[in-house]
Design an enzyme around this catalytic site. Structure first.
Site, short mmCIF file in Angstrom:
data_model
loop_
_atom_site.label_atom_id
_atom_site.label_comp_id
_atom_site.label_asym_id
_atom_site.label_seq_id
_atom_site.Cartn_x
_atom_site.Cartn_y
_atom_site.Cartn_z
N LYS A 59 39.93 45.82 34.55
CA LYS A 59 39.97 47.18 35.05
C LYS A 59 41.42 47.66 35.15
O LYS A 59 41.68 48.84 35.30
CB LYS A 59 39.34 47.25 36.46
CG LYS A 59 37.92 46.76 36.50
CD LYS A 59 37.47 46.69 37.97
CE LYS A 59 36.19 45.87 38.09
NZ LYS A 59 35.85 45.61 39.48
N GLY A 60 42.34 46.74 35.10
CA GLY A 60 43.75 47.03 35.41
C GLY A 60 44.38 48.11 34.57
O GLY A 60 45.23 48.86 35.05
N GLU A 115 47.31 46.78 27.81
CA GLU A 115 47.23 45.86 28.95
C GLU A 115 48.02 46.40 30.14
O GLU A 115 49.03 47.08 29.96
CB GLU A 115 47.81 44.50 28.56
CG GLU A 115 46.76 43.45 28.24
CD GLU A 115 46.13 42.84 29.49
OE1 GLU A 115 46.06 43.50 30.56
OE2 GLU A 115 45.68 41.69 29.38
N ASP A 116 47.56 46.07 31.34
CA ASP A 116 48.29 46.47 32.54
C ASP A 116 49.55 45.64 32.73
O ASP A 116 50.64 46.17 32.85
CB ASP A 116 47.39 46.38 33.79
CG ASP A 116 46.69 45.03 33.93
OD1 ASP A 116 46.84 44.16 33.05
OD2 ASP A 116 45.97 44.84 34.94
N ASP A 119 51.48 38.42 32.39
CA ASP A 119 52.06 37.46 33.33
C ASP A 119 52.31 36.16 32.58
O ASP A 119 53.35 35.98 31.95
CB ASP A 119 51.10 37.30 34.50
CG ASP A 119 51.64 36.36 35.56
OD1 ASP A 119 52.83 36.01 35.51
OD2 ASP A 119 50.88 35.97 36.46
N PHE A 168 54.14 39.32 42.77
CA PHE A 168 52.81 39.90 42.55
C PHE A 168 52.84 41.37 42.96
O PHE A 168 53.30 41.71 44.05
CB PHE A 168 51.75 39.15 43.37
CG PHE A 168 50.36 39.48 42.93
CD1 PHE A 168 49.77 38.83 41.87
CD2 PHE A 168 49.63 40.48 43.59
CE1 PHE A 168 48.48 39.15 41.45
CE2 PHE A 168 48.35 40.80 43.18
CZ PHE A 168 47.77 40.13 42.11
N VAL A 169 52.37 42.25 42.06
CA VAL A 169 52.45 43.69 42.33
C VAL A 169 51.06 44.33 42.31
O VAL A 169 50.12 43.81 41.71
CB VAL A 169 53.36 44.41 41.30
CG1 VAL A 169 54.82 43.98 41.47
CG2 VAL A 169 52.90 44.15 39.86
N ARG A 181 44.22 49.76 43.58
CA ARG A 181 44.34 50.26 42.20
C ARG A 181 44.73 51.74 42.21
O ARG A 181 45.33 52.23 41.25
CB ARG A 181 43.00 50.11 41.46
CG ARG A 181 42.56 48.67 41.25
CD ARG A 181 41.36 48.64 40.31
NE ARG A 181 40.66 47.36 40.32
CZ ARG A 181 41.02 46.29 39.59
NH1 ARG A 181 42.08 46.35 38.83
NH2 ARG A 181 40.32 45.18 39.65
P1 IMP Z 1 48.01 36.41 32.39
O1 IMP Z 1 46.83 35.89 31.64
O2 IMP Z 1 48.61 35.36 33.30
O3 IMP Z 1 49.06 37.06 31.51
O4 IMP Z 1 47.45 37.47 33.42
C1 IMP Z 1 47.15 38.74 33.03
C2 IMP Z 1 46.22 39.44 33.98
O5 IMP Z 1 46.34 38.96 35.32
C3 IMP Z 1 46.59 40.89 34.04
O6 IMP Z 1 45.92 41.64 33.04
C4 IMP Z 1 46.17 41.28 35.44
O7 IMP Z 1 44.81 41.68 35.46
C5 IMP Z 1 46.34 40.02 36.25
N1 IMP Z 1 47.65 40.04 36.93
C6 IMP Z 1 48.76 39.36 36.59
N2 IMP Z 1 49.78 39.62 37.41
C7 IMP Z 1 49.32 40.51 38.31
C8 IMP Z 1 49.92 41.20 39.42
O8 IMP Z 1 51.10 41.05 39.77
N3 IMP Z 1 49.11 42.05 40.10
C9 IMP Z 1 47.82 42.27 39.78
N4 IMP Z 1 47.22 41.67 38.73
C10 IMP Z 1 47.95 40.78 38.01
MG MG Z 2 44.13 42.90 33.42
#
Ligand code: IMP
Ligand code: MG
Length: 193
Positions: A59-60, A115-116, A119, A168-169, A181
């Protein structure tokens, strides 16, 4: 060129979300909107004469998609995918599952994955692999936020909004346990993770 987030406080919004969970503002609303317009203009230039398919990761990326698509002056199409990787925690599980798949066929399409935040990059590398196998003509990524230094995989990110520090944001689509959100800016989550 690198875009580093400007830190600003937004007291006019803060009182609407009266909560000690809200920390320092990482990207304020005006800076967000201005950068989204720039990304839209870049996509408009790069995809001139084509009709790209923008895929938002729910949903991000919902807020980002809504603003980004309106900044692109092309006959684009929109689809959404939902994946689950985080649950209610602030750390990645490393496990990615497709919860809602696409409606539109990717064959021959110029796909932009929206993508939002990137990470660890695990979600993105999984989605790239999955979508690349579906016959798209091209596949690029547009990420609003990239957390500096933590990517475990070496993904090429064509469009990046902001590089942010390793905290974390929340806000502008990003949640903690489904909350926040609807904040119009991105700020640090100060609550209990
Ligand atoms: P990754 O697989 O570790 O790159 O994580 C990606 C997903 O984790 C993002 O699309 C977000 O939905 C969630 N995510 C990662 N960091 C944050 C954050 O700081 N706040 C909120 N959601 C996050
Ligand atoms: Mg996401």
């Amino acid at each position: 060129m690198r875009y580093v987030a400007r830190v600003a406080s937004e007291p006019e919004h803060q009182h609407l979300f009266d909560s000690s969970d809200l920390g320092e503002v990482v990207v304020d609303a005006a800076t967000l909107q201005a950068r989204v317009v720039e990304l839209g203009a870049a996509i408009t230039r790069d995809y001139a004469g084509r009709a790209p398919l923008l895929i938002g990761v729910l949903k991000g990326a919902a807020m980002f998609m809504a603003d980004l698509t309106r900044s692109i002056a092309l006959p684009l199409e929109v689809d959404y995918m939902a994946v689950s990787s985080y649950g209610n925690a602030t750390r990645t599980s490393g496990v990615v599952r497709i919860v809602k798949d696409l409606d539109i066929d990717l064959t021959g399409r110029d796909v932009i994955l929206v993508e939002d935040i990137v990470d660890s990059g695990l979600t993105l590398s999984y989605l790239r692999k999955t979508l690349a196998a579906r016959g798209a003509n091209s596949l690029e990524v547009c990420a609003l936020l990239v957390r500096e230094g933590l990517q475990k995989t070496d993904e090429e990110l064509h469009y990046v909004g902001f590089r942010i520090p390793p905290k974390f944001v929340i806000g502008y689509g990003l949640d903690f346990a489904e909350r926040y959100r609807n904040l119009p800016y991105v700020c640090v989550f100060e609550g209990e993770g």
